[in-house]
Design a protein around this motif. Structure first.
Motif, PDB file in Angstrom:
ATOM      1  N   GLY A 110       0.812  -1.207   0.000  1.00 39.37           N
ATOM      2  CA  GLY A 110       0.000   0.000   0.000  1.00 39.37           C
ATOM      3  C   GLY A 110       0.846   1.258   0.000  1.00 39.37           C
ATOM      4  N   THR A 111       1.841   1.293   0.833  1.00 43.48           N
ATOM      5  CA  THR A 111       2.755   2.431   0.837  1.00 43.48           C
ATOM      6  C   THR A 111       4.166   1.916   0.639  1.00 43.48           C
ATOM      7  OG1 THR A 111       3.105   2.283   3.190  1.00 43.48           O
ATOM      8  CG2 THR A 111       1.327   3.710   2.464  1.00 43.48           C
ATOM      9  N   ASP A 147      -6.278   1.223   3.200  1.00 41.92           N
ATOM     10  CA  ASP A 147      -5.638   0.802   1.960  1.00 41.92           C
ATOM     11  C   ASP A 147      -6.471   1.207   0.759  1.00 41.92           C
ATOM     12  OD1 ASP A 147      -3.365  -0.294   3.023  1.00 41.92           O
ATOM     13  OD2 ASP A 147      -4.359  -2.184   3.487  1.00 41.92           O
ATOM     14  N   ARG A 166      -5.645   4.724   0.080  1.00 40.81           N
ATOM     15  CA  ARG A 166      -4.306   4.833  -0.520  1.00 40.81           C
ATOM     16  C   ARG A 166      -4.338   4.401  -1.974  1.00 40.81           C
ATOM     17  NH1 ARG A 166      -1.220   1.602   4.026  1.00 40.81           N
ATOM     18  NH2 ARG A 166      -0.734   3.244   5.532  1.00 40.81           N
ATOM     19  N   ALA A 195      -5.295  11.074   0.151  1.00 40.27           N
ATOM     20  CA  ALA A 195      -4.465  11.174   1.345  1.00 40.27           C
ATOM     21  C   ALA A 195      -5.333  10.979   2.582  1.00 40.27           C
ATOM     22  CB  ALA A 195      -3.784  12.531   1.395  1.00 40.27           C
TER      23      ALA A 195
END
Lengths: 375, 740
Positions: free
Chosen positions: A89-90, A280, A283, A288
């Motif tokens: 996800g990030t 998620d 994202r 944001a």
């Protein structure tokens, strides 16, 4: 009535255990790297500081603690990598998961070698190791650089995530960041400098076996055995990592995702896949959303107020419940990072914190709860 | 003679390029003896020799400044191309063994241990750079996040936010470069490894820098900050694909460089040439793939159908890449850059135009939406704005200007780059070396002149149009505002500016074409002086007219008095003023004739009235009555708004023979005083009559002694005599006062 996920009662304990073992390992790595950075002075300085910085961890009790911490942290990490709904996800999540899986294979050569040589009572000092890494086996030397980078990135990612979720510790962060950069850079530069000294001397490593304390002759070291053990460790850990990732893939292929429409008060309506957490989903759609602990359920900054849902949502598990109890925001508030989109197809939520919320500016803007009662 | 010239040439060379001369003519003969030097100085001081040298110098300059002729250049080009084709053939034959050559050189230069150690070093440098950048990001990330999340309304805000974001990213990139390349520079390296490592670091840095610029325009994650008109999906894919393409280019160039350096071959090395061209071919293929992929993405958003124009653009871009590749193959690097830059300029200009349009439309929509949705606008204001036709939004006026500026910057940048590529030294006024270079130089000069003139023209005419569009012509019967004179001056200014710009651009282009414009300028000057003398009074009229207009001495529709002439200003031209007398006659006055001018239509007018009442009148009552009249006047629907100070009594102004004079005064807007005066007389008279106040009339009191004993006939005779005395002799009628 939709099926709810079984509450993971062990989650808070596992979380604390992972953090605790991680802190022990990070402390060890930090001291070890500080020892390495003394190479900027001389190799003799590295060896002089060794008993206090690195040697401290190889005592009978501390060595056992370190080994246990490593094993516990590794397996808890594997479990987390499997359980987490999304690990890409990030950038932070992906880096942490992959670096965690990479540490053991990279560590195997150095760790197993030093451990077994020490068991065989071979004198190990930085003079010898530097010659080994720079002159006779530059490939192993390269592995060490990769290892330092990967371990440090993994450790810092976890440490700062853990710290960022604590309002009390937030003030310390700006002072810790330079340290987090200085330690590995100085260590690598120290390693480089030691390498340059070794290279200019051009002498290979010398293995000297010390006599045992009772005076009897030591068992000669078996290089073949060391190599075999190393390969076994590498292969098993690599296989474990691949297995966990494959199991994740299989799981996500089996669960056929549906589309969930999520309407927010501030960012409009987005359409996301089911089977992931709400955070998620945000994202993935490029929205944001505040998440100081990167979706670990610790900080509570991703909290959303559920205004409407077409299916009843799964009940909060103890981990989420503990954080929610701490927040005191009301019964209809949930953590976006823990709320999995399972049965719901349409969800109406309102975020409680602005996306750029940090604990430093918490007094500047906290979104006030809406006045009218949610429908 | 030729030998002397050669000697002089050599001397000049020695004087100007001592370093070159020493390297070129390496084995210098023995130094001249003292006698030789003495003889040479004697010769130089001889006036005959000096004169001859001056002659030679003045005649020798002309051929030196002329480049090779077109025919020679074509010949050169043909020869060059033939040699290049020959080289290409060699390179093709050498290509299969290119890898072996490289591997041999590589193995000779670096042992496997050194390769691994080199890699170790690279890893350490990258870690140092990345660590510094990470540190930087920890402190700047909150700011960056805030910029990304902030809501941008106007074009300027979006530009500022995008620029700030790019600056933050570039700062991190700079730290990365400082950390990695700086650490690299701190060590000494064997040359081969240095080439390799430095190339690698530069590749990483270049790709990241270009990626930052791409992000500035495409903003794949943040729609608010996107400068180009693409959707989310399109922007993300474009950013990815273009980064990959740029990465391929940089990597290909870097690999070609590494190969050339490691095999230690110059440009004539067939292996290096073969590998370079192979890499260029790969880059060409990557370009094709990228173009096709970009248009496929575009097609996906349109339902898998491309318009005809888009298909043509696809072919155009592929063709452009092919031509650029062909130029590179034929070793025409300057041509390749020209083709690529000019070819990309057109689509880039279209994109930028679309961006400006989109940005302005969006900002306009938001601004208007904000006005409509503003909750606390009073109801009457809204009603008023709905009733009138809304004036054009200010953005509409700035839009063409913004488009010109963006276009100007783009074309100017390309022009400068082209000039650098062709080595024209536009700023140094050096002669261009080749025919094609000269043509390019002329084109660039003309284009720059045209662009600057166009920019100034659009800016000025936009400003003038803005002022003119803000001017609302007065409705008939009302006084015009101060903007009226601008309606006279501004069109004149625009025409003047256009003529001046046209003249300057023409001159500039003629100069760059090599035409000597001095005679034209001189001729224009003489004609200007002649016309100036002939049209002296005309010039005087025009100039003083401009100053009268700037002074705002009069406007159309105002009642003015000039010497003995009175009337309403009806028309203002640049030379003269036409005023219409209230009886219909029109006077035309050149501005040069005006010395002073009285304007009766400015701001306010005071009107004074007088009433004659008998001595026995109750003055308090008069005052009260006039006050009431004043109130009624003010309440009038027709002219009440034009009364600034309504009528009030000024008390007794003077005493006369038979009566008192009561003054009344009021102040109105110019032109309204007559109407108000008419009604004021009427109302006062009515009020006096209703309250028993008589206006004083002329009467004669005849005191006759012993009147009681008079007969009726006597009384009549006395009255008749008194009547006659009062009336007096009748003269001719007085002229009617001069009032409209």
């Amino acid at each position: 009535m939709p099926t709810t996920t079984p509450p993971r009662t062990a989650a808070p304990l596992m979380r604390s255990l992972r953090a605790f073992t991680g802190l022990i390992l990070l402390a060890y790595v930090t001291l070890h790297l500080i020892n390495l950075s003394l190479g900027l002075i001389s190799i003799a300085a590295m060896d002089a500081a060794r008993p206090y910085l690195s040697g401290f961890w190889t005592g009978p009790l501390t060595g056992l603690l370190l080994g246990l911490a490593l094993l516990v942290h590794y397996f808890l990490g594997l479990r987390a990598v499997y359980q987490r709904p999304r690990i890409t996800g990030t950038l932070q999540d992906a880096v942490q998961a992959l670096s965690g899986l990479l540490v053991i294979p990279l560590l195997a050569v150095h760790g197993v070698g030093v451990f077994m040589l020490k068991e065989a009572n071979v004198e190990i000092d930085y003079e010898m190791l530097n010659r080994l890494f720079w002159l006779s086996n530059p490939g192993i030397g390269l592995t060490q650089v990769l290892l330092v980078s990967v371990v440090w990135i993994h450790g810092c990612a976890g440490f700062f995530m853990w710290l960022r979720a604590r309002p009390a510790a937030v003030r310390m962060l700006p002072w810790l960041y330079p340290l987090a950069v200085a330690v590995p850079i100085l260590a690598l530069l120290g390693y480089t400098q030691a390498g340059r000294i070794v290279l200019s001397q051009g002498l290979g490593p010398v293995f000297t076996q010390l006599p045992l304390p009772d005076g009897s002759a030591p068992v000669p070291t078996d290089n073949v055995l060391i190599k075999q053990v190393t390969y076994w460790v590498i292969w098993i850990s690599a296989a474990l990592g691949v297995f966990v990732l494959a199991a994740r893939t299989v799981r996500s292929v089996i669960s056929q995702p549906a589309r969930v429409n999520i309407s927010t008060q501030s960012a409009g309506t987005i359409s996301a896949q089911s089977g992931q957490t709400l955070l998620d989903a945000f994202r993935a759609e490029g929205q944001a959303h505040a998440n100081l602990c990167a979706g670990r359920g610790r900080c509570g900054t991703c909290a959303v107020r559920i205004l409407n849902s077409d299916h009843p949502l799964p009940l909060p598990d103890p981990l989420e419940q503990a954080t929610l109890d701490r927040l005191h925001k009301g019964p209809d508030v949930r953590l976006a990072c823990q709320l999995r989109l399972e049965e719901t197809r349409a969800l109406d939520v309102e975020r409680l914190y602005p996306p750029d919320f940090t604990f430093e500016n918490r007094h500047e803007h906290t979104i006030e709860p809406r006045q009218e009662a949610p429908t | 003679m030729i030998r002397v010239a050669a000697l002089l040439g050599l001397l000049l060379c020695l004087a100007i390029h001592p370093a070159n001369a020493q390297t070129d003519t390496a084995p210098l003969p023995d130094a001249p003896s003292a006698n030789d030097l003495h003889e040479f100085t004697r010769l130089l001081s001889d006036p005959r020799i000096q004169g001859w040298i001056a002659d030679q110098a003045s005649t020798a300059e002309i051929p030196a400044n002329q480049g090779p002729s077109l025919r020679e250049e074509l010949m050169l080009a043909v020869v060059h191309t033939r040699a290049r084709l020959n080289d290409l053939g060699q390179a093709w034959r050498a290509l299969p063994s290119a890898w072996d050559v490289f591997a041999t050189q590589w193995r000779d230069a670096i042992s496997p241990e050194r390769q691994v150690r080199g890699l170790t070093f690279v890893m350490i440098f990258l870690f140092v750079g990345a660590g510094l950048e990470w540190l930087y990001r920890q402190y700047t990330n909150p700011l960056k996040l805030r910029v990304e999340l902030s809501h941008t309304d106007t074009v300027r805000q979006r530009l500022v936010a995008g620029g700030l974001r790019t600056l933050i990213t570039l700062g991190g990139l700079l730290l990365f470069a400082l950390g990695s390349i700086g650490t690299f520079a701190a060590f000494t390296w064997p040359p081969v490894l240095e080439t390799l490592v430095l190339n690698l670091l530069v590749v990483i840095f270049a790709v990241r820098a270009i990626r930052t610029v791409l992000v500035l325009f495409l903003a794949p994650r943040v729609q608010e900050l996107r400068l180009l008109p693409f959707g989310n999906d399109m922007a993300r894919r474009l950013a990815r694909v273009l980064t990959a393409l740029v990465g391929t280019y940089v990597l290909a160039a870097s690999l070609a460089d590494i190969y050339t350096r490691i095999t230690e071959g110059g440009t004539d090395n067939p292996y290096a040439l073969g590998v370079s061209l192979l890499l260029a071919l790969l880059a060409l293929v990557a370009t094709y793939v990228t173009v096709v992929m970009c248009f496929a993405t575009k097609a996906r958003t349109q339902g898998y159908v491309l318009t005809r124009a888009q298909r043509l653009w696809r072919i155009y871009l592929c063709g452009l890449a092919t031509i650029a590749f062909a130029s590179l193959v034929l070793d025409r690097t300057a041509l390749m850059w020209t083709v690529a830059l000019l070819g990309l300029l057109v689509p880039c200009l279209m994109l930028l135009r679309a961006w400006v349009d989109g940005a302005f439309s969006r900002a306009k929509a938001e601004a208007q939406g904000a006005v409509v949705l503003l909750p606390d606008t009073p109801a009457d204001e809204t009603a008023m704005s709905v009733g009138e036709t809304p004036p054009p939004h200010p953005y509409e006026i700035y839009r063409p200007l913004a488009q010109r500026i963006v276009r100007f910057i783009a074309i100017f940048a390309v022009g400068i780059t082209l000039a650098l590529i062709w080595d024209l030294r536009v700023f140094e006024r050096a002669t261009a070396p080749t025919f094609a270079g000269r043509i390019t130089g002329i084109l660039i000069d003309s284009a720059v002149a045209l662009l600057i003139a166009d920019l100034i023209w659009v800016w000025a005419s936009t400003a003038i149009d803005r002022r003119l569009s803000a001017y609302v012509p007065p409705e008939p019967g009302t006084a015009p505002g101060p903007e009226a004179r601008m309606a006279t001056l501004l069109p004149l200014l625009r025409v003047t500016l256009m003529i001046a710009l046209l003249a300057m651009v023409t001159m500039s282009i003629l100069t760059s074409l090599g035409v000597n414009i001095a005679p034209i300028l001189a001729g224009a000057g003489v004609v200007g002086i002649a016309i100036g003398f002939g049209a002296q009074s005309l010039v005087k009229d025009v100039v003083s007219g401009i100053f009268f207009l700037i002074d705002d001495a009069f406007r159309v529709g105002e009642y003015v008095e000039i010497d003995q002439l009175r009337g309403t200003v009806e028309r203002i031209s640049i030379r003269s003023l036409q005023i219409r007398h209230h009886r219909g006659a029109i006077h035309t006055l050149p501005f040069g004739e005006l010395r002073h001018l009285t304007n009766h239509s400015r701001d306010w007018v005071i009107m004074k009235l007088e009433f004659r009442v008998p001595f026995d009148t109750d003055l308090q009552l008069v005052k009260k009555l006039i006050k009431q009249v004043g109130v009624r006047l003010k309440e009038s629907e027709d002219y009440g708004a034009s009364i600034l100070e309504t009528a009030k009594s000024q008390g007794v102004r003077r005493m006369e023979e038979f009566n008192m004079v009561v003054g009344v005064k009021f102040m109105t807007r110019p032109g309204e005083q007559w109407l108000v005066r008419r009604d004021a007389y009427m109302l006062v008279r009515d009020a006096f009559e209703a309250n028993g106040i008589r206006m004083a009339e002329r009467n004669v009191k005849v005191e006759v002694a012993n009147a009681d004993n008079m007969t009726d006939a006597d009384r009549n005779a006395v009255a008749a005599a008194a009547q006659q005395a009062v009336e007096g002799p009748k003269g001719p009628p007085k002229p009617i006062p001069d009032e409209p």
